[in-house]
Design an enzyme around this catalytic site. Structure first.
Site, mmCIF file in Angstrom:
data_model
loop_
_atom_site.group_PDB
_atom_site.id
_atom_site.type_symbol
_atom_site.label_atom_id
_atom_site.label_comp_id
_atom_site.label_asym_id
_atom_site.label_seq_id
_atom_site.Cartn_x
_atom_site.Cartn_y
_atom_site.Cartn_z
ATOM 1 N N TYR A 204 70.112 -36.518 -34.261
ATOM 2 C CA TYR A 204 70.338 -36.106 -35.652
ATOM 3 C C TYR A 204 71.678 -35.393 -35.767
ATOM 4 O O TYR A 204 72.113 -34.722 -34.836
ATOM 5 C CB TYR A 204 69.261 -35.110 -36.101
ATOM 6 N N HIS B 135 61.210 -42.931 -36.207
ATOM 7 C CA HIS B 135 60.663 -42.694 -37.549
ATOM 8 C C HIS B 135 61.776 -42.353 -38.522
ATOM 9 O O HIS B 135 62.849 -41.910 -38.140
ATOM 10 C CB HIS B 135 59.633 -41.562 -37.521
ATOM 11 N N ARG C 232 59.186 -38.459 -29.579
ATOM 12 C CA ARG C 232 58.743 -38.904 -30.895
ATOM 13 C C ARG C 232 58.962 -40.415 -31.023
ATOM 14 O O ARG C 232 60.034 -40.913 -30.698
ATOM 15 C CB ARG C 232 59.558 -38.224 -32.021
ATOM 16 N N TYR D 149 63.227 -39.932 -29.885
ATOM 17 C CA TYR D 149 63.946 -38.795 -29.290
ATOM 18 C C TYR D 149 62.964 -37.836 -28.631
ATOM 19 O O TYR D 149 61.795 -37.765 -29.004
ATOM 20 C CB TYR D 149 64.824 -38.086 -30.336
ATOM 21 N N HIS E 138 62.161 -39.984 -41.998
ATOM 22 C CA HIS E 138 61.504 -38.997 -42.859
ATOM 23 C C HIS E 138 61.696 -39.397 -44.320
ATOM 24 O O HIS E 138 62.807 -39.747 -44.724
ATOM 25 C CB HIS E 138 62.121 -37.610 -42.640
HETATM 26 FE FE LIG Z 1 62.378 -36.572 -36.945
#
Ligand SMILES: [Fe+3]
Lengths: 240, 205
Positions: free
Chosen positions: A107, A159, A156, A146, A161
């Protein structure tokens, strides 16, 4: 997680939302309500939602691949679908916001310390307004999985959000969309906090070849249902 | 939410996670009006976890009527023009779990109703959003007749009413509203087993 699944299966109940107190997701332990919520009839203000328009959202914000000049790296995809209320009515002209990791699972966020490369051409942030039929559409890059610190070797599933508004403020919700066939589903406490398998599958998009474009991108289809609205609808609204 | 009364089953929510900070908060998100607005109030408070520790990664949204009790349907919450009251605000808490909105006191949307501000709480570790209300303390009669408040115990009621105080930090026209526990619907919020330690001691006032 297996034990909670077993207890749920034996309970004979049907749950459709995540458990708020789901100990395998460690951060939920001190951050869940300890008392039952008090339900109350919504009042005037709660039967409306803020209005968003062209002033708020530029058309180009729905394409996450053209925001920073150069081409981001990764699989180009389109994610599209419709947003409906619990009675099947389209949620029109409402704000949809998304954010996600880049193709490497990183991110643009100062607290993301995952040692994967930042893509200088990808912020992973997009917005759009739904159309009259409740439809939304984003062009983006498929996010990577990640790691996180919940437990040893925790990852995770990939995905995106999603942040959504309905026609009533009480329909406001934030969720995550997943990609079909992810091997990390069974290992992810955030996904598994929705203990009902049918319910959590509602967060998994379908690959849709009709959305894919020749020599350009792969298509995913994901419809979203908000809770029922309490507003009184006119004849006009219900005919859609 | 019974499945019998709804044709479609709602999509489940999920936590906002830790990395919304660069995506959702926006410039002036917390300023529904300018601080120089004659009726401006500062609505502030702190988000705590079940051990009474401030939560640094929570995001709050408010939605409210204007001073006359009108529900705005004006666009422009994301890109504010500084003049239009849209009724919506969004803010991420700071590193100490504290937040501030600059807004006006909502008027009653119907005569005799207790005015309140709708609050939605999102946080890392909170698997779905929580809704609550922030009531204003002034109209005691309306508060007494409110259907939600009248079903609560005295303690619970106190968690939903934001005390007002004038402070030297604000202009003379400005009232600070402090919500000590924005996350308890009475108790519909973050784990509040330590509420007693905060009662009557609003932080950050
Ligand atoms: Fe996330």
């Amino acid at each position: 997680m297996a034990q909670i699944t077993k207890q749920y299966e034996e309970s004979g109940r049907t749950e459709t939302q995540p458990r708020l107190d789901y100990a395998p997701y460690r951060s939920s332990i001190l951050r869940h309500p300890t008392k039952d919520p008090r339900h109350t009839d919504p009042e005037t203000i709660e039967l409306y939602a803020p209005a968003f328009g062209e002033r708020d959202v530029h058309k180009l914000e729905s394409d996450l691949t053209i925001q920073d000049g150069g081409e981001p790296i990764g699989e180009r995809i389109r994610i599209t679908g419709r947003i409906l209320d619990g009675d099947g009515r389209p949620v029109r002209n409402q704000l949809v916001e998304i954010w996600q990791a880049n193709a490497a699972g990183r991110y643009i966020h100062k607290r993301d310390q995952h040692p994967a490369p930042i893509d200088p051409n990808f912020t992973g942030v997009g917005r759009c307004l739904t159309g009259d039929d409740g439809s939304y559409s984003f062009v983006t890059i498929k996010p990577g999985p990640y790691p996180w610190k919940n437990h040893q070797n925790a990852w995770r599933p990939a995905h995106v959000h999603f942040s959504l508004f309905g026609t009533d403020f009480t329909q406001r919700m934030i969720t995550q969309m997943y990609f079909p066939g992810d091997p990390l589903f069974a290992l992810d406490p955030i996904y598994q906090s929705i203990v009902d398998p049918k319910a959590r599958e509602r967060l998994v998009a379908d690959y849709d070849h009709n959305v894919s474009e020749h020599e350009w991108l792969l298509g995913y289809k994901w419809d979203i249902v908000l809770s029922g609205s309490n507003r009184t609808w006119t004849e006009d609204d219900s005919n859609v | 939410m019974s499945e019998n009364t709804q044709r479609l089953v709602p999509t489940p929510g999920q936590t906002i996670g830790p990395f919304y900070g660069y995506a959702l908060p926006y410039e002036n998100g917390e300023n529904l009006v300018d601080r120089s607005h004659p009726g401006s109030v500062r609505l502030h408070g702190t988000v705590y976890d079940g051990h009474g520790v401030p939560v640094p990664d929570s995001m709050l949204e408010i939605w409210q009527a204007d001073e006359n009790g009108n529900v705005s349907q004006e666009t422009g919450s994301l890109i504010r023009d500084g003049y239009t009251f849209t009724g919506f605000g969004r803010v991420a808490v700071d590193n100490e779990g504290h937040y501030t909105f600059t807004t006006v006191n909502p008027g009653p949307t119907e005569a005799g109703k207790a005015p309140f501000i709708c609050l939605t709480v999102f946080a890392r570790g909170l698997l779905n959003r929580l809704f609550t209300r922030i009531y204003l303390p002034e109209d005691t009669e309306a508060l007494a007749n409110d259907p939600l408040l009248s079903g609560l115990s005295e303690d619970e009621r106190a968690t939903l009413v934001a005390p007002a105080k004038r402070t030297a930090r604000c202009a003379s026209t400005c009232t600070c509203r402090v919500t000590a526990r924005p996350c308890s619907w009475p108790t519909r919020g973050l784990n509040d087993q330590h509420r007693s330690s905060h009662t009557g001691k609003p932080p950050g006032g």
